[in-house]
Design a protein around this motif. Structure first.
Motif, PDB file in Angstrom:
ATOM      1  N   PHE A 267      57.280 -56.535  44.578  1.00  0.00           N
ATOM      2  CA  PHE A 267      56.170 -56.345  43.653  1.00  0.00           C
ATOM      3  C   PHE A 267      55.059 -57.307  44.046  1.00  0.00           C
ATOM      4  CE2 PHE A 267      59.607 -54.623  41.089  1.00  0.00           C
ATOM      5  CZ  PHE A 267      59.018 -53.527  40.476  1.00  0.00           C
ATOM      6  N   ALA A 268      53.808 -56.872  43.895  1.00  0.00           N
ATOM      7  CA  ALA A 268      52.647 -57.717  44.172  1.00  0.00           C
ATOM      8  C   ALA A 268      52.008 -58.118  42.848  1.00  0.00           C
ATOM      9  CB  ALA A 268      51.644 -56.982  45.047  1.00  0.00           C
ATOM     10  N   ILE A 269      51.691 -59.401  42.725  1.00  0.00           N
ATOM     11  CA  ILE A 269      51.001 -59.923  41.545  1.00  0.00           C
ATOM     12  C   ILE A 269      49.945 -60.918  42.008  1.00  0.00           C
ATOM     13  CG2 ILE A 269      53.027 -59.647  40.068  1.00  0.00           C
ATOM     14  CD1 ILE A 269      53.375 -62.739  40.256  1.00  0.00           C
ATOM     15  N   ARG A 270      49.058 -61.339  41.108  1.00  0.00           N
ATOM     16  CA  ARG A 270      48.089 -62.381  41.432  1.00  0.00           C
ATOM     17  C   ARG A 270      48.778 -63.751  41.394  1.00  0.00           C
ATOM     18  NH1 ARG A 270      43.447 -61.350  37.084  1.00  0.00           N
ATOM     19  NH2 ARG A 270      45.314 -61.626  35.798  1.00  0.00           N
ATOM     20  N   PRO A 271      48.309 -64.703  42.205  1.00  0.00           N
ATOM     21  CA  PRO A 271      48.940 -66.042  42.185  1.00  0.00           C
ATOM     22  C   PRO A 271      48.915 -66.687  40.807  1.00  0.00           C
ATOM     23  CG  PRO A 271      47.491 -65.816  44.086  1.00  0.00           C
ATOM     24  CD  PRO A 271      47.263 -64.604  43.244  1.00  0.00           C
ATOM     25  N   GLU A 272      47.826 -66.502  40.076  1.00  0.00           N
ATOM     26  CA  GLU A 272      47.712 -67.157  38.777  1.00  0.00           C
ATOM     27  C   GLU A 272      48.642 -66.565  37.723  1.00  0.00           C
ATOM     28  OE1 GLU A 272      43.910 -64.529  39.172  1.00  0.00           O
ATOM     29  OE2 GLU A 272      45.290 -65.671  40.469  1.00  0.00           O
TER      30      GLU A 272
ATOM     31  N   VAL B  55      46.922 -62.092  46.745  1.00  0.00           N
ATOM     32  CA  VAL B  55      46.761 -60.771  46.142  1.00  0.00           C
ATOM     33  C   VAL B  55      45.655 -60.861  45.099  1.00  0.00           C
ATOM     34  CG1 VAL B  55      47.867 -58.983  44.742  1.00  0.00           C
ATOM     35  CG2 VAL B  55      49.168 -60.158  46.545  1.00  0.00           C
ATOM     36  N   GLY B  56      44.672 -59.970  45.213  1.00  0.00           N
ATOM     37  CA  GLY B  56      43.534 -60.000  44.296  1.00  0.00           C
ATOM     38  C   GLY B  56      43.607 -58.898  43.255  1.00  0.00           C
ATOM     39  N   ALA B  57      42.807 -59.081  42.215  1.00  0.00           N
ATOM     40  CA  ALA B  57      42.762 -58.078  41.159  1.00  0.00           C
ATOM     41  C   ALA B  57      42.246 -56.753  41.685  1.00  0.00           C
ATOM     42  CB  ALA B  57      41.883 -58.577  40.017  1.00  0.00           C
ATOM     43  N   ASP B  58      41.333 -56.786  42.677  1.00  0.00           N
ATOM     44  CA  ASP B  58      40.784 -55.536  43.210  1.00  0.00           C
ATOM     45  C   ASP B  58      41.881 -54.670  43.837  1.00  0.00           C
ATOM     46  OD1 ASP B  58      41.165 -57.413  45.176  1.00  0.00           O
ATOM     47  OD2 ASP B  58      39.414 -56.843  46.365  1.00  0.00           O
ATOM     48  N   MET B  59      42.804 -55.286  44.579  1.00  0.00           N
ATOM     49  CA  MET B  59      43.901 -54.525  45.182  1.00  0.00           C
ATOM     50  C   MET B  59      44.814 -53.943  44.101  1.00  0.00           C
ATOM     51  SD  MET B  59      46.968 -55.781  47.747  1.00  0.00           S
ATOM     52  CE  MET B  59      45.885 -56.022  49.149  1.00  0.00           C
ATOM     53  N   LEU B  60      45.132 -54.734  43.086  1.00  0.00           N
ATOM     54  CA  LEU B  60      46.027 -54.255  42.043  1.00  0.00           C
ATOM     55  C   LEU B  60      45.360 -53.167  41.198  1.00  0.00           C
ATOM     56  CD1 LEU B  60      47.653 -57.629  40.936  1.00  0.00           C
ATOM     57  CD2 LEU B  60      48.485 -55.959  42.594  1.00  0.00           C
ATOM     58  N   GLU B  61      44.053 -53.246  41.026  1.00  0.00           N
ATOM     59  CA  GLU B  61      43.356 -52.212  40.273  1.00  0.00           C
ATOM     60  C   GLU B  61      43.244 -50.911  41.059  1.00  0.00           C
ATOM     61  OE1 GLU B  61      39.803 -54.297  39.351  1.00  0.00           O
ATOM     62  OE2 GLU B  61      40.698 -55.412  37.666  1.00  0.00           O
ATOM     63  N   ARG B  62      43.338 -50.989  42.389  1.00  0.00           N
ATOM     64  CA  ARG B  62      43.348 -49.763  43.205  1.00  0.00           C
ATOM     65  C   ARG B  62      44.713 -49.077  43.189  1.00  0.00           C
ATOM     66  NH1 ARG B  62      40.299 -52.915  46.956  1.00  0.00           N
ATOM     67  NH2 ARG B  62      42.178 -53.334  48.196  1.00  0.00           N
TER      68      ARG B  62
END
Length: 225
Positions: free
Chosen positions: A92-97, A142-149
């Motif tokens: 799973f991919a998540i943001r570091p924060e 991992v950025g929010a832009d990638m997860l939002e895509r």
């Protein structure tokens, strides 16, 4: 033998050897089995379904708590239509924060969560299967832009966000290096998803790194792209 026939025993005549049946020459005796007498070996278990069950469970937990995440790796490729030949874990991919909050969610659900020596992920165990919670892909946070895509699609009947095919292939190709260059694992995924991938963007994102360039060359020679 004895006169009364009781307790009859054979008496060997002098000079006459014991008689034994000759082996049938048309059917040679079977060779000795070196493992004869050992307990039968169990066949290896099919791990595809347990891995899917772990993906569904963790994905449901993260979705229920409202975390921003996306399924990645071989299970993501399967969700997009790839082969059901899953690797050894769930990604799973998540943001570091969000790493600490995600760890709390999983621990509260009873999962074992721990921090490995690598500083770009945390690990968990679900239904006996390893789960990697990754917040860096190919050395990039991992950025929010990638997860939002990410595309919300069904993963074995459970809907969850899954990395977009272009981001998924970039994450595989950009990770190739002199120490990790398993084209054999990425090639079937590239074949299965080739029509869904923006290959020009994948090339651009990988830059001039030599190992991804070699992978693209292989894909061209095989008419995948």
């Amino acid at each position: 033998m004895t006169e009364n026939g009781d307790d009859a025993t054979l008496v060997r005549r002098p000079g006459i050897p014991d008689l034994r049946l000759a082996p049938d020459r048309t059917e040679p005796a079977p060779p000795q089995d070196p493992q004869a007498g050992e307990p039968p070996q169990e066949l290896p278990l099919d791990r595809n379904q347990p891995i899917l069950e772990a993906a569904k469970q963790v994905g449901s937990l993260l979705k229920r708590k409202g975390h921003l995440f996306a399924l990645a790796g071989s299970v993501a490729a399967y969700a997009h239509g790839g082969e059901k030949n899953l690797r050894h874990d769930v990604d799973f991919a998540i943001r570091p924060e969000d790493a600490e909050a995600v760890a709390v969610t999983l621990r509260d659900a009873g999962l074992t969560v721990y921090t490995p020596p690598e500083d770009w992920l945390i690990k968990a165990t679900c239904f006996g299967q390893p789960v990697d919670i990754i917040f860096e892909l190919a050395d990039r946070p991992v950025g929010a832009d990638m997860l939002e895509r990410a595309e919300e699609i069904s993963v074995d009947s459970v809907r969850m966000p899954v990395l977009a095919p272009t981001d998924l292939l970039w994450s595989l190709a950009a990770a190739f290096s002199e120490h990790h260059c398993d084209f054999g694992a990425a090639l079937p995924i590239a074949r299965a998803l080739r029509e869904k991938v923006d290959w020009e963007r994948v090339r651009r994102e990988c830059g001039d790194a030599p190992m991804p360039a070699a992978f693209f060359f292989l894909l061209e020679r095989l008419n995948v792209i």
